[in-house]
Design an enzyme around this catalytic site. Structure first.
Site, PDB file in Angstrom:
ATOM      1  N   ASP A  51       0.829  -1.208   0.000  1.00  0.00           N
ATOM      2  CA  ASP A  51       0.000   0.000   0.000  1.00  0.00           C
ATOM      3  C   ASP A  51       0.864   1.259   0.000  1.00  0.00           C
ATOM      4  O   ASP A  51       1.753   1.419   0.845  1.00  0.00           O
ATOM      5  CB  ASP A  51      -0.918  -0.015   1.222  1.00  0.00           C
ATOM      6  CG  ASP A  51      -1.909   1.127   1.191  1.00  0.00           C
ATOM      7  OD1 ASP A  51      -1.603   2.195   1.735  1.00  0.00           O
ATOM      8  OD2 ASP A  51      -3.000   0.946   0.613  1.00  0.00           O
ATOM      9  N   ARG A  52       0.578   2.139  -0.935  1.00  0.00           N
ATOM     10  CA  ARG A  52       1.374   3.349  -1.096  1.00  0.00           C
ATOM     11  C   ARG A  52       1.134   4.350   0.026  1.00  0.00           C
ATOM     12  O   ARG A  52       2.068   4.936   0.586  1.00  0.00           O
ATOM     13  CB  ARG A  52       1.060   4.011  -2.449  1.00  0.00           C
ATOM     14  CG  ARG A  52       1.685   3.340  -3.653  1.00  0.00           C
ATOM     15  CD  ARG A  52       1.174   1.945  -3.919  1.00  0.00           C
ATOM     16  NE  ARG A  52      -0.274   1.920  -4.171  1.00  0.00           N
ATOM     17  CZ  ARG A  52      -1.033   0.823  -4.094  1.00  0.00           C
ATOM     18  NH1 ARG A  52      -0.508  -0.335  -3.725  1.00  0.00           N
ATOM     19  NH2 ARG A  52      -2.326   0.873  -4.344  1.00  0.00           N
ATOM     20  N   THR A  53      -0.140   4.573   0.378  1.00  0.00           N
ATOM     21  CA  THR A  53      -0.453   5.527   1.436  1.00  0.00           C
ATOM     22  C   THR A  53       0.152   5.089   2.767  1.00  0.00           C
ATOM     23  O   THR A  53       0.717   5.908   3.504  1.00  0.00           O
ATOM     24  CB  THR A  53      -1.979   5.678   1.579  1.00  0.00           C
ATOM     25  OG1 THR A  53      -2.487   6.302   0.403  1.00  0.00           O
ATOM     26  CG2 THR A  53      -2.338   6.549   2.780  1.00  0.00           C
ATOM     27  N   CYS A  87      -2.264   4.950 -10.673  1.00  0.00           N
ATOM     28  CA  CYS A  87      -2.447   5.138  -9.232  1.00  0.00           C
ATOM     29  C   CYS A  87      -1.809   6.470  -8.906  1.00  0.00           C
ATOM     30  O   CYS A  87      -0.585   6.639  -9.068  1.00  0.00           O
ATOM     31  CB  CYS A  87      -1.777   4.020  -8.442  1.00  0.00           C
ATOM     32  SG  CYS A  87      -1.726   4.338  -6.661  1.00  0.00           S
ATOM     33  N   ALA A  90       0.879   6.573  -6.140  1.00  0.00           N
ATOM     34  CA  ALA A  90       2.155   5.997  -6.577  1.00  0.00           C
ATOM     35  C   ALA A  90       3.049   7.028  -7.256  1.00  0.00           C
ATOM     36  O   ALA A  90       4.259   6.801  -7.399  1.00  0.00           O
ATOM     37  CB  ALA A  90       1.910   4.816  -7.508  1.00  0.00           C
ATOM     38  N   THR A 129      -5.915  10.693  -1.495  1.00  0.00           N
ATOM     39  CA  THR A 129      -5.603   9.961  -0.271  1.00  0.00           C
ATOM     40  C   THR A 129      -4.796  10.823   0.689  1.00  0.00           C
ATOM     41  O   THR A 129      -4.182  11.820   0.298  1.00  0.00           O
ATOM     42  CB  THR A 129      -4.781   8.703  -0.576  1.00  0.00           C
ATOM     43  OG1 THR A 129      -3.520   9.095  -1.154  1.00  0.00           O
ATOM     44  CG2 THR A 129      -5.509   7.767  -1.512  1.00  0.00           C
ATOM     45  N   LYS A 169     -12.726   0.782  -2.658  1.00  0.00           N
ATOM     46  CA  LYS A 169     -11.808  -0.353  -2.532  1.00  0.00           C
ATOM     47  C   LYS A 169     -12.481  -1.563  -1.888  1.00  0.00           C
ATOM     48  O   LYS A 169     -12.078  -2.701  -2.131  1.00  0.00           O
ATOM     49  CB  LYS A 169     -10.564   0.062  -1.732  1.00  0.00           C
ATOM     50  CG  LYS A 169      -9.542   0.847  -2.545  1.00  0.00           C
ATOM     51  CD  LYS A 169      -8.286   1.096  -1.756  1.00  0.00           C
ATOM     52  CE  LYS A 169      -7.224   1.856  -2.550  1.00  0.00           C
ATOM     53  NZ  LYS A 169      -6.659   1.094  -3.670  1.00  0.00           N
ATOM     54  N   CYS A 198      -7.317  10.488  -7.129  1.00  0.00           N
ATOM     55  CA  CYS A 198      -7.184   9.092  -6.721  1.00  0.00           C
ATOM     56  C   CYS A 198      -7.989   8.262  -7.704  1.00  0.00           C
ATOM     57  O   CYS A 198      -9.108   8.641  -8.065  1.00  0.00           O
ATOM     58  CB  CYS A 198      -7.694   8.882  -5.298  1.00  0.00           C
ATOM     59  SG  CYS A 198      -7.674   7.146  -4.783  1.00  0.00           S
TER      60      CYS A 198
END
Length: 243
Positions: A51-53, A87, A90, A129, A169, A198
């Site tokens: 997960d990027r966040t 994304c 990202a 996000t 999601k 997002c």
């Protein structure tokens, strides 16, 4: 004759539905008449990328960059002429990706801001996000190009995160009262246009009537992917600000 020689590489799966929607956008935006004239794509749908966040907010979490680099290098070896990452969060890693992957990457954040500037927008709201907002990737690019960034209030940002993680999601319908509340917060602060920053918010735009004054960063990324690969763009996608 339409040039089919350019191949678009896609670092996908972040999330999977957003990647499928991105592909559909690219196909729908391309102004061609036959299957054979469409843009060839090599798509890696890799939802196991960390997960990027979570990583941006806490660097002790697993770093998603190595997996993205692995896929980017595979795309490079398989002949991709340019690479898109559907994304927005990202894009925090875009500088590192560009330094280590020797194929041009399409920067959706930069292209979204440039599109707003080309259309005379000056004050821009950001729905994204926590990771994207905290990292400042839109803020920095907006200021760099001479535009004013506007972030949601703390409560509005909670609504945005709920929409992204607890609705889209999770495979649930968007709670549009939360969406409209967050958008209203940004409008009251003076936003002329609001960036849907997002890819999960892109899916809300696809499925719901959100009204005027929005621009979808994933649509901009898809539009630029078509142009970067030298394909003709349908006229209705020349301006992506909703009316």
């Amino acid at each position: 004759m339409v040039d089919n020689r350019k191949i678009l590489g896609v670092i996908g799966g972040l999330g999977p539905i957003a990647t499928a929607h991105f592909m559909e956008l690219v196909i729908n935006m391309t102004d061609v008449q036959t299957d054979q004239q469409h843009l060839p794509m090599i798509v890696y749908n890799m939802p196991f990328i960390p997960d990027r966040t979570a990583y941006i907010l806490d660097n002790t979490k697993e770093d998603p960059l190595p997996k993205m680099l692995e896929i980017g290098h595979a795309l490079q070896e398989q002949g991709a002429d340019c690479i898109a990452v559907p994304c927005v969060t990202a894009h925090y890693f875009m500088d590192a990706l560009e330094k280590r992957i020797h194929v041009p990457l399409i920067n959706g954040v930069r292209e979204t801001v440039a599109h707003l500037k080309e259309n005379g927008i000056r004050k821009v709201g950001i729905m994204a996000t926590d990771g994207t907002v905290r990292s400042g990737i839109f803020h920095k690019e907006l200021e760099k190009q001479g535009l004013l960034p506007i972030a949601p209030s703390a409560n509005a940002q909670k609504d945005v995160m709920h929409l992204i993680f607890n609705n889209v999601k999770a495979g649930k319908p968007a709670e549009m009262d939360r969406f409209l509340s967050a958008a209203g917060d940004l409008r009251r602060q003076g936003a002329e246009v609001i960036i849907l920053g997002c890819t999960e918010l892109s899916l809300i735009k696809r499925d719901e009537k959100i009204g005027a004054g929005f621009v979808d960063a994933m649509e901009v990324l898809a539009r630029q992917s078509v142009l970067a690969c030298h394909k003709p763009l349908k006229k209705e996608y020349e301006c992506l600000i909703t009316k």
